[in-house]
Enzyme design. Sequence first.
Site, PDB file in Angstrom:
ATOM      1  N   ALA A 119      64.323  76.528  10.114  1.00 45.62           N
ATOM      2  CA  ALA A 119      65.094  75.415  10.672  1.00 45.62           C
ATOM      3  C   ALA A 119      64.997  75.437  12.187  1.00 45.62           C
ATOM      4  CB  ALA A 119      66.555  75.499  10.230  1.00 45.62           C
ATOM      5  N   ASP A 120      65.109  74.263  12.778  1.00 45.38           N
ATOM      6  CA  ASP A 120      65.163  74.159  14.227  1.00 45.38           C
ATOM      7  C   ASP A 120      65.972  72.924  14.590  1.00 45.38           C
ATOM      8  OD1 ASP A 120      63.905  75.516  16.720  1.00 45.38           O
ATOM      9  OD2 ASP A 120      63.813  73.360  17.100  1.00 45.38           O
ATOM     10  N   THR A 121      66.797  73.051  15.629  1.00 42.49           N
ATOM     11  CA  THR A 121      67.688  71.976  16.039  1.00 42.49           C
ATOM     12  C   THR A 121      67.433  71.597  17.489  1.00 42.49           C
ATOM     13  OG1 THR A 121      69.409  72.768  14.526  1.00 42.49           O
ATOM     14  CG2 THR A 121      70.129  71.301  16.300  1.00 42.49           C
TER      15      THR A 121
END
Length: 190
Positions: A67-69
């Site tokens: 995941a990456d935000t």
Amino acid sequence: MLVLASASPRRRELLAQAGYEFSTAVAGIDESVREGENPIAYVTRLAREKAVAVHAVQPADSIVLGADTTVVSPTGEMLGKPENDQDAARMLRLLAGATHTVITGVALLQGSHAETAAEVTYVTMRTLSDAEIASYIQTGEPRDKAGAYAIQGYAARWIPRIHGCYFNVVGLPLALVTAMLEGIQAKRTR
């Protein structure tokens, strides 16, 4: 076995809160934005690259979650983690008094099967004074947060509304992750 490809304590807390059993592994990848890359392409690419890097060193039956935000300012600038306190103040000034976007890319990888998706949430932040920004920065909370704030922390008092997934703003859209995990598990049982 579920493996979270992230060093984020918030992602670990969210997965545990949702009742998942998992281990963690960190992927050292280059997180630079490519020329012309839009925010959704950027976070989904990083999520996929993290999952691929960790999957390479896991047992074949593992399900790896990457995941990456990123936070996208009202002017369209992608805001990662601030480099220093001055950068945090700059980011907070960009976000204050307006609505911005939080986008998390999610990738699941098991064997040769991969799924990638993104969650988008709109966050409205009230106007902030320079004194409020300075006081917040002194707490240390903005230092390791995309966009220089934590909705689940002190900054919660500045957020009158969101449109979309709250957990996305914290760092991991749990409903999306659950749907993706159910999908990948259903394909395994066919």
